[in-house]
Design a protein around this motif. Structure first.
Motif, PDB file in Angstrom:
ATOM      1  N   GLU A 443       0.851  -1.190   0.000  1.00 51.81           N
ATOM      2  CA  GLU A 443       0.000   0.000   0.000  1.00 51.81           C
ATOM      3  C   GLU A 443       0.886   1.239   0.000  1.00 51.81           C
ATOM      4  O   GLU A 443       1.740   1.401   0.883  1.00 51.81           O
ATOM      5  CB  GLU A 443      -0.923   0.005   1.211  1.00 51.81           C
ATOM      6  N   THR A 445       0.998   5.473  -0.184  1.00 53.78           N
ATOM      7  CA  THR A 445       0.282   6.741  -0.071  1.00 53.78           C
ATOM      8  C   THR A 445       0.824   7.700  -1.121  1.00 53.78           C
ATOM      9  O   THR A 445       1.976   8.150  -1.041  1.00 53.78           O
ATOM     10  CB  THR A 445       0.446   7.332   1.335  1.00 53.78           C
ATOM     11  N   SER A 451      -4.379   6.654  -1.676  1.00 51.88           N
ATOM     12  CA  SER A 451      -3.416   5.562  -1.634  1.00 51.88           C
ATOM     13  C   SER A 451      -3.775   4.507  -2.676  1.00 51.88           C
ATOM     14  O   SER A 451      -4.934   4.395  -3.112  1.00 51.88           O
ATOM     15  CB  SER A 451      -3.366   4.924  -0.240  1.00 51.88           C
ATOM     16  N   TYR A 452      -2.760   3.748  -3.055  1.00 51.58           N
ATOM     17  CA  TYR A 452      -2.920   2.637  -4.002  1.00 51.58           C
ATOM     18  C   TYR A 452      -2.495   1.354  -3.290  1.00 51.58           C
ATOM     19  O   TYR A 452      -1.491   1.343  -2.553  1.00 51.58           O
ATOM     20  CB  TYR A 452      -2.058   2.853  -5.238  1.00 51.58           C
ATOM     21  N   LYS A 453      -3.258   0.280  -3.524  1.00 50.89           N
ATOM     22  CA  LYS A 453      -2.912  -0.996  -2.903  1.00 50.89           C
ATOM     23  C   LYS A 453      -2.923  -2.107  -3.928  1.00 50.89           C
ATOM     24  O   LYS A 453      -3.821  -2.188  -4.773  1.00 50.89           O
ATOM     25  CB  LYS A 453      -3.869  -1.337  -1.763  1.00 50.89           C
ATOM     26  N   ASN A 455      -2.543  -6.389  -4.172  1.00 49.28           N
ATOM     27  CA  ASN A 455      -2.629  -7.617  -3.390  1.00 49.28           C
ATOM     28  C   ASN A 455      -2.519  -8.815  -4.318  1.00 49.28           C
ATOM     29  O   ASN A 455      -3.264  -8.923  -5.304  1.00 49.28           O
ATOM     30  CB  ASN A 455      -3.962  -7.670  -2.628  1.00 49.28           C
TER      31      ASN A 455
END
Length: 983
Positions: A443, A445, A451-453, A455
């Motif tokens: 993740e 910021t 923010s970008y995450k 997975n």
């Protein structure tokens, strides 16, 4: 006289000093918000048991020692301490404790504070989990969440579990919820290979979540309504269960150990005839023929099959961290014996959770990994065993006058019936399954509030089952089966989170993309006619004939591509809005309907924060309203397309399945109205919800009408399944002071289920037993509930002992027809309730849980197949009750309402008594707790089988059944002692 004066003087001085050392303090305790007096506040002199409580107006008076500190505490408010000093009047204003409302609840792709939730979401943490021998995470919350029904298929270690969230909605697709572990949606299929072998009847289902260690789980959050589950789109129709594992906390590393030792036995054996009763009954009936029906022995076959089972479990974890890094590592081992001899489950798991911050805390990396290995030892116990029987059925019907062994010590195996002990000793059935679940997330910021995450998750499992049947078994050639199954799923997710507060408004937004690939493959090999002593699976081609082993293999791949988003908006922390949307594209459906669209919206109103609300009454009052749509894609792979096979009889290719390019998702539309409340300073809180849940476009395998050559096609039915009901959950703090804490929690669910507009009848609930081939106990039809029992009504026996039934016209008959069947009951309960309570006094605590179901029926297929008087003609046993009837020895095994029983029950699920040891003088131990737990201590029920809470898989053509009991592995009564230590 001088002595008297001396004693009097000393006594006076002591009393005067004691009076001088005491002071009286009085005052009033009020709510800091509105100034109203608070009744029932605990006023305690710190470090003592000296205390009082405020009266109705908040007033108190207390005598304290010199230099005392007073502690003011009340549920729902932040405690305060104050030094008395020279004051005699101390007024206190307590601030509302908003901690509970600020608790974080895990929702899809994120978290929300409890006060901001607009959907129907329930959260259960580790402190509230059920205690005892637990194999499956679903057992941790059994009875803890209103509207969530958890039923084990049997009492076998690692047995499959059925979880229904707000009722069953599908006539064919899977009704289980979606499980998400640390952000990874799981492949919910059973990873254990099935198998039958020469004993027949299949094997009872296993649970795909057995690889998880319950001690690693921190919280389980259940998303119930569509506004909460729509973020998972096509997989959210049956609810979502989100499992969050324990993470390390900042601070010095901490080592913990937990372990227990348990003993278990069968709660209650069935009351069949013993040897003396059996001989008496056969003599009275005139069928006792020496050497044929009576063999001179005295055997309790249930005692021969069931045992006292020992289980031990050990969990070790180490965790800690810094401001930048948190970590937790755990190892666990479970060795559980089953109460049926030679059955067991061993589980070994390891888990690593690591969180790392970098780039001035703008980047956060998460790593979660679990690997688990389970070793199952099974004996022949099947869901569909025929006349030859399995271990359970044979233990019930074997002749009690027949010995277990011959005089030379070998197993006695008569030619008319198998010996259940021989089945246990001469069958070797082992399964080894390894499952890896892991994900890595990053993740970043980008700017404040955005923010970008990313997975990536991997779910990989492989399992091998090796079954060996000795040639020494009667009716059985030596046989060996090897089955291998491998499942893989990969998850890739990308999403952005935006959070912004401006003025009195707060806006959060989520937008993302998800891709999952599911791969399932397996192979098997089996061979018969082994005669040697070597296990067949160790030498599968060592046959005494020219027959080649049977070999088979299969593989399938399907994919799911999704786009999703969510917006939440809060105005003045009082007016709440949540909107979800997901578009799913799946390879399981027709080319004309590859994508499904699932929207949802919910609003909330925190009424307790409005100025017009009377102050001091409600600590929380929130109204919720939600609407949304979700889908269900849990059906066989690629069924929208055609299927072909080679037919040796026609020496060519034939079509098995007709394509349906219009095949699409089942769609569930749900409306939810809920109210959250807290009163008496938070001492009493609760939730009440009403929901209406309608499932349409029902998926079903159809049989084409002639002259079609193919045997099947899949279609969406123009019908619907409706579930509507009420859920109530109450939490109360009855006593809370320095020494005592007493709490009670109650939940209640009433759910009505009905199938509507169905233009056909769908049979299910297969019944097994001699002469019962092709007989079903249930039907899905319009106007009835799923799980409706469709049987001939049984009246009793006539003067000749023949069974008497009612025909379709209400006339009595001894020869009923198929057309005489009618709806006679339902497997679904009218309502369920659960009650949990806790009492703690200083270092001692007591916790208990009661579960209950009312109004549900259970079809006792075991009794139908085994406990009829005609069995005595074949040198088989029956129950004491059946032997006392006037049933004829030639009576048939007709399936009827005779074997439909009331399955209502009240169960004392568990009781735990614990003690927290004072470790102040033990420098290397931070905390220590010892406890004792009892599970399944008693069941109040009229059901005559082993247990009313049962769900044997008796599906017909994949259409699930409900509430059928057939030779199910009994549920154990368990006692355990355990210890929890932290260092």
């Amino acid at each position: 006289m001088k002595k008297f004066l001396l004693v009097f003087t000393l006594t006076t001085l002591v009393c005067s000093y004691a009076v001088l050392a005491q002071s009286t303090v009085s005052g009033k305790v009020t709510d800091a918000t509105d100034g109203s007096g608070l009744p029932g506040v605990n006023v305690i002199e710190k470090g003592t048991t000296n205390g009082t409580v405020t009266d109705f107006d908040g007033n108190y008076t207390l005598s304290v020692s010199s230099g005392a500190t007073i502690v003011f505490s009340f549920v729902g408010y932040t405690s305060q301490e104050t030094v008395v000093g020279s004051r005699s009047v101390i007024d206190i204003s307590l601030e509302t404790d908003v901690t509970q409302l600020s608790e974080v609840v895990v929702v899809g792709y994120g978290v929300q504070e409890k006060k901001d939730i607009t959907g129907a979401v329930a959260s259960v943490d580790a402190e509230q989990f059920n205690r005892g021998v637990i194999n499956n995470p679903a057992e941790l919350i059994q009875g803890k969440v209103a509207g969530v029904n958890v039923v084990s298929s049997s009492g076998e270690p690692g047995a499959g579990i059925t979880v229904q969230v707000r009722g069953a909605g599908s006539v064919r697709a899977n009704n289980d919820p979606l499980y998400v572990v640390d952000g990874v949606p799981l492949d919910g299929r059973n990873i254990t290979p099935g198998g039958t072998g020469p004993v027949g009847g299949g094997s009872q289902s296993r649970n795909p979540l057995n690889f998880l260690n319950p001690d690693d789980i921190e919280t389980i959050d259940v998303l119930k309504d569509a506004s909460a589950t729509a973020i998972y789109g096509s997989r959210g129709a049956n609810g979502v269960v989100i499992i969050t594992t324990k993470k390390g906390a900042s601070g010095e590393g901490q080592l913990s150990y937990s372990g227990y030792l348990s003993v278990a036995n069968i709660r209650e054996e069935l009351d069949v005839l013993d040897a003396n009763e059996y001989e008496t009954v056969l003599t009275d009936l005139g069928i006792a023929e020496a050497g044929v029906n009576l063999f001179g022995g005295n055997t309790d076959w249930q005692d021969e099959v069931f045992r006292t089972a020992i289980t031990h479990s050990h969990n070790v974890a180490y965790g800690g961290g810094t401001e930048k890094t948190n970590y937790r590592v755990s190892l666990s081992a479970l060795d559980q014996q089953g109460i049926v001899d030679n059955t067991s489950l061993e589980r070994y798991t390891g888990r690593i959770n690591v969180t790392q911050k970098a780039l001035d805390d703008r980047l956060k990396l998460d790593l979660n990994m679990t690997i688990g290995n389970t070793q199952d030892q099974a004996v022949p116990i099947g869901d569909r065993t025929g006349f030859d029987g399995d271990v359970i059925s044979l233990a019930l019907v074997s002749n009690p006058t027949s010995p277990v062994f011959n005089e030379d010590g070998t197993l006695l195996q008569r030619g008319d019936i198998r010996n259940p002990v021989a089945l246990i000793e001469l069958v070797d059935d082992k399964t080894s399954a390894t499952r890896f679940l892991g994900n890595i997330g990053a993740e970043f910021t980008i700017v404040e509030g955005l923010s970008y995450k990313f997975n990536f998750g991997l779910d990989h499992s492989r399992a091998t089952r090796e079954s060996n049947f000795s040639n020494l078994l009667t009716f059985t050639p030596g046989q060996g089966d090897i089955q291998y199954r491998e499942l893989n799923s990969k998850t890739f997710e990308h999403y952005f989170n935006y959070n912004k507060t401006f003025g009195e408004s707060t806006l959060t937004a989520l937008a993302g993309y998800s891709y999952q690939e599911f791969r399932n493959e397996g192979h098997s090999i089996s061979a018969t006619n082994f005669t040697g002593d070597i296990l067949p699976t160790n030498n599968i081609d060592a046959l005494d004939n020219d027959v080649r082993p049977n070999v088979a293999s299969d593989a399938e791949v399907n994919e799911l591509q999704s786009f999703f988003g969510r917006v939440t908006y809060s105005l003045k922390d009082k007016y709440l809005l949540t909107a979800n949307f997901r578009a799913d594209g799946s390879t399981r459906f027709g080319e004309d309907n590859e994508y499904g669209f699932f929207p949802a919206v919910a609003v909330g109103w925190r009424i307790s924060d409005e100025d017009f609300m009377p102050q001091g009454i409600f600590t929380d009052l929130k109204l919720r309203l939600g609407w949304g749509q979700t889908g269900n894609q849990e059906l066989p792979n690629k069924v929208a397309g055609p299927a072909f096979r080679f037919d040796p009889n026609q020496n060519g290719i034939v079509q098995d399945r007709v394509a349906n390019p219009d095949l699409q998702w089942e769609t569930t539309t749900q409306i939810n109205i809920g109210l959250d409340f807290g009163v008496l300073g938070g001492r009493l809180s609760g939730t009440i919800d009403y929901f209406n849940k309608v499932t349409t476009d029902l998926l079903l395998r159809q049989v084409p009408l002639p002259p079609a050559v193919a045997t099947e096609f899949w279609d969406n039915l123009d019908a619907e399944v409706v579930n509507n009901g009420i859920e109530l959950g109450l939490q109360g703090v009855i006593v809370d002071n320095n020494d005592w804490n007493v709490t009670a929690n109650v939940n209640f669910a009433l759910i009505d289920n009905e199938v509507k507009d169905l233009n056909q009848e769908i049979p299910t609930g297969e019944i097994n037993g001699q002469g019962l081939s092709g007989v079903n106990s249930q039907v899905i039809r319009s106007g009835e509930s799923l799980g409706a029992f469709f049987l001939v009504p049984f009246v009793g026996f006539d003067e000749n002992g023949n069974s008497v039934f009612l025909d379709i016209n209400g006339e009595q008959t001894t020869s009923p027809l198929q057309g005489d069947r009618r709806i006679v009951g339902s497997a679904l309960p009218d309502f369920t309730w659960n009650f949990t309570g806790s009492v703690s006094y200083k270092a001692f605590d007591l916790n208990f849980a009661l579960n209950a179901s009312h109004g549900n029926d259970v079809y006792n297929n075991t009794a139908n197949a085994l406990f009829v008087k005609s069995a005595l003609n074949n040198s088989r046993n029956t129950t004491v009750d059946n032997a006392a009837t006037n049933e004829s020895l030639s009576s048939s095994l007709q399936a009827s309402s005779r074997f439909l029983e009331d399955g209502s029950f009240i169960r004392l699920q568990n009781v735990t008594f614990g003690y927290n040891i004072n470790t102040e003088k033990i420098p290397f131990i931070n905390s220590a707790r010892v406890y004792a737990t009892g599970q399944n201590l008693f069941v109040l029920t009229d059901y005559t089988g082993f247990d009313p809470e049962v769900n044997t898989d008796k599906n017909v053509n994949g259409v699930p059944s409900l509430g059928v009991d057939y030779t199910s592995y009994p549920r154990a009564r368990t006692f355990l002692v355990g210890v929890n230590l932290t260092f």
